[in-house]
Design a protein around this motif. Structure first.
Motif, mmCIF file in Angstrom:
data_model
loop_
_atom_site.group_PDB
_atom_site.id
_atom_site.type_symbol
_atom_site.label_atom_id
_atom_site.label_comp_id
_atom_site.label_asym_id
_atom_site.label_seq_id
_atom_site.Cartn_x
_atom_site.Cartn_y
_atom_site.Cartn_z
ATOM 1 N N UNK A 174 6.840 7.239 -8.032
ATOM 2 C CA UNK A 174 7.348 6.617 -9.101
ATOM 3 C C UNK A 174 6.411 5.600 -9.450
ATOM 4 N N UNK A 175 5.687 5.212 -8.502
ATOM 5 C CA UNK A 175 4.663 3.888 -8.946
ATOM 6 C C UNK A 175 3.387 4.393 -9.364
ATOM 7 N N UNK A 176 3.217 4.401 -10.731
ATOM 8 C CA UNK A 176 2.329 5.173 -11.353
ATOM 9 C C UNK A 176 1.154 4.300 -11.563
ATOM 10 N N UNK A 177 1.050 2.905 -11.448
ATOM 11 C CA UNK A 177 0.320 1.840 -11.617
ATOM 12 C C UNK A 177 -1.269 2.167 -11.076
ATOM 13 N N UNK A 178 -0.971 2.348 -9.740
ATOM 14 C CA UNK A 178 -2.468 2.435 -9.153
ATOM 15 C C UNK A 178 -3.156 3.652 -9.253
ATOM 16 N N UNK A 214 0.983 -1.164 0.134
ATOM 17 C CA UNK A 214 -0.113 -0.080 0.082
ATOM 18 C C UNK A 214 0.844 1.224 -0.016
ATOM 19 N N UNK A 215 1.948 1.251 0.968
ATOM 20 C CA UNK A 215 2.790 2.457 0.663
ATOM 21 C C UNK A 215 3.678 2.650 -0.480
ATOM 22 N N UNK A 216 3.820 1.671 -1.264
ATOM 23 C CA UNK A 216 4.592 1.627 -2.517
ATOM 24 C C UNK A 216 3.658 2.244 -3.500
ATOM 25 N N UNK A 217 2.148 2.136 -3.278
ATOM 26 C CA UNK A 217 1.270 2.521 -4.263
ATOM 27 C C UNK A 217 0.955 4.166 -4.179
ATOM 28 N N UNK A 218 1.664 4.656 -2.943
ATOM 29 C CA UNK A 218 1.570 6.228 -2.637
ATOM 30 C C UNK A 218 2.845 6.929 -3.153
ATOM 31 N N UNK A 219 3.878 5.975 -3.645
ATOM 32 C CA UNK A 219 5.157 6.557 -4.234
ATOM 33 C C UNK A 219 5.025 7.272 -5.366
ATOM 34 N N UNK A 275 11.099 4.567 -16.947
ATOM 35 C CA UNK A 275 9.927 4.605 -16.006
ATOM 36 C C UNK A 275 9.755 3.549 -15.346
ATOM 37 N N UNK A 276 9.927 2.513 -15.750
ATOM 38 C CA UNK A 276 9.609 1.103 -15.264
ATOM 39 C C UNK A 276 10.619 0.775 -14.117
ATOM 40 N N UNK A 277 11.929 1.078 -14.456
ATOM 41 C CA UNK A 277 13.025 1.072 -13.599
ATOM 42 C C UNK A 277 12.844 1.842 -12.170
ATOM 43 N N UNK A 278 12.320 3.147 -12.647
ATOM 44 C CA UNK A 278 12.232 4.040 -11.408
ATOM 45 C C UNK A 278 10.899 3.670 -10.555
ATOM 46 N N UNK A 279 9.933 2.819 -11.353
ATOM 47 C CA UNK A 279 8.746 2.596 -10.611
ATOM 48 C C UNK A 279 9.115 1.237 -9.561
ATOM 49 N N UNK A 280 10.080 0.537 -9.865
ATOM 50 C CA UNK A 280 10.547 -0.528 -8.928
ATOM 51 C C UNK A 280 11.754 -0.128 -8.181
ATOM 52 N N UNK A 281 12.049 0.907 -8.243
ATOM 53 C CA UNK A 281 13.248 1.350 -7.449
ATOM 54 C C UNK A 281 13.048 2.671 -6.830
ATOM 55 N N UNK A 282 12.001 2.760 -6.336
ATOM 56 C CA UNK A 282 11.463 4.445 -5.717
ATOM 57 C C UNK A 282 12.550 4.756 -4.638
ATOM 58 N N UNK A 283 12.761 5.987 -4.821
ATOM 59 C CA UNK A 283 13.765 7.038 -4.206
ATOM 60 C C UNK A 283 13.812 6.609 -2.704
ATOM 61 N N UNK A 284 12.596 6.473 -2.053
ATOM 62 C CA UNK A 284 12.385 6.240 -0.745
ATOM 63 C C UNK A 284 12.704 5.156 -0.117
#
Ligand code: SAH
Ligand code: AVI
Length: 350
Positions: free
Chosen positions: A77-81, A70-75, A226-235
């Motif tokens: 970089x993670x545009x999917x959600x 759930x926390x990932x979905x708020x990052x 964009x995909x690499x960023x989504x699965x390697x969020x800065x936080x």
């Protein structure tokens, strides 16, 4: 409940809620804690003794893992959600008017947050009688159902803990016999490999009847950056999520993984059109899995796959769903064409 499900299985209700207000919630358990640990033992043994080593992604999702997702979905970089929510905002009404579903089943439901858009639309269309959130993670599905019971007081909500690779055949139908809509959102379909995906679609097609519907959320192929960023969020939330599987093995199989000895590695592979997600051993070391009597040796730099996240094209989705006996009713994307939501019917000609 009219057919299938309730009559086929022994019911094991558990008090799912742990928070005030949710203690009266019943969750139907298709995968008991004993079954879960038995499956974890078998899959961990197979994966940790394989070359290369791998672990199935369902083991990320204990209570902490679900909260980390759930926390990932708020990052950022993670545009999917966010993209899928945008599509649902625009088209949940179309889904409701087209399907007039009496039963909504959500597989891999997690928090069911976005699903509220579908519930609202189906309620407005006046067809919805039953909602069944279905997930492998008991705390996630119990909490989601407790919140939904509060917010949708007239709706019958039957929360289920199960494995969608095993239990898809136990889909419910309401007494009225109205159409069923099975939703599989979030691009969780991307976490299956090709043969798992084909098996899943075939199992689903087998239980659905003419008049039933399948709603699929699937992430689309896009730039590697964009995909690499989504699965390697800065936080670093995805790092914690990936390493959570090690905590699950330590707790449930009395293993001795040290998460500081592993790096999170996630990169989009353009050829295979998937993000390959791994844990890489920083140094050579041994890990004991006491419940399995196993000593697992990691070489320095050795990678263990923990997940794949396949990215799709419209043509690829159509091919695999057609092959399984579905025909497409609608296909939507968000404005940026990052993510897709598609609605499928059981094909008449078989
Ligand atoms: N659908 C939600 C959650 C996606 S995360 C969304 O779109 O945001 C993936 C979800 O699938 C998690 O809640 C996880 O617990 C569940 N899951 C993973 N493997 C599963 C399995 N084998 N059977 C049932 N649920 C599973
Ligand atoms: C649940 N699933 C679709 C997520 C994904 O994007 O593949 C899980 C995830 N793994 C890392 N970040 C998110």
């Amino acid at each position: 409940m009219g057919d299938g499900f309730g009559q086929l299985l022994p019911r094991t209700p558990v008090a799912g809620g742990r928070e005030p207000g949710s203690s009266s919630l019943d969750v139907e358990v298709l995968l008991t804690e004993t079954d879960r640990v038995r499956l974890l033992r078998a899959e961990a043994r197979r994966g940790l003794t394989a070359t290369p080593k791998q672990l199935p992604p369902k083991w990320f999702y204990d209570e902490r893992g679900s909260a980390l997702f759930e926390a990932i979905t708020r990052e950022p970089e993670y545009y999917l959600t966010r993209r899928e929510r945008e599509i649902l905002r625009a088209h949940a009404g179309d889904v409701a008017r087209t399907t007039r579903a009496a039963t909504l089943v959500e597989l891999g439901s997690g928090s069911s947050e976005k699903t509220r858009l579908l519930l609202d639309a189906l309620r407005d269309a006046g067809s919805l009688e039953l909602f069944m959130p279905f997930d492998v993670c008991l705390p996630a599905v119990a909490d989601a159902a407790a919140a939904l019971r509060r917010d949708y007081p007239g709706l019958d909500i039957k929360a289920v803990v199960g494995d969608f690779n095993e239990h898809v055949r136990f889909l419910p139908r309401t007494g009225s016999g109205g159409p069923r809509l099975v939703a599989f959102l979030g691009s969780t379909i991307g976490n299956f490999d090709e043969s798992e995906r084909a098996r899943f679609f075939a199992a689903l097609r087998f239980v659905l009847r003419p008049g039933d519907w399948f709603l699929l959320g699937a992430d689309l192929v896009k730039a590697k950056r964009r995909l690499d960023a989504a699965y390697n969020d800065a936080a670093g939330v995805t790092v914690m999520f990936n390493k959570n599987v090690l905590r699950v093995l330590n707790r449930d199989l009395r293993a001795t993984f040290d998460e500081d000895l592993f790096d999170h590695v996630a990169a989009y592979d353009r050829e295979r059109e998937l993000v390959d997600i791994r844990l890489r051993a920083r140094v050579a070391h041994d890990v004991k899995v006491r419940a399995l009597g196993l000593n697992v040796r990691f070489a320095a730099g050795e990678e263990m796959r923990t997940e794949i996240s396949v990215k799709f094209t419209r043509a690829g989705l159509e091919r695999s769903l057609r092959a399984a006996g579905f025909s497409r009713a609608r296909f939507w994307t968000d404005r940026a064409k990052d993510f897709s939501l598609s609605l499928w019917q059981v094909s008449q000609a078989r």
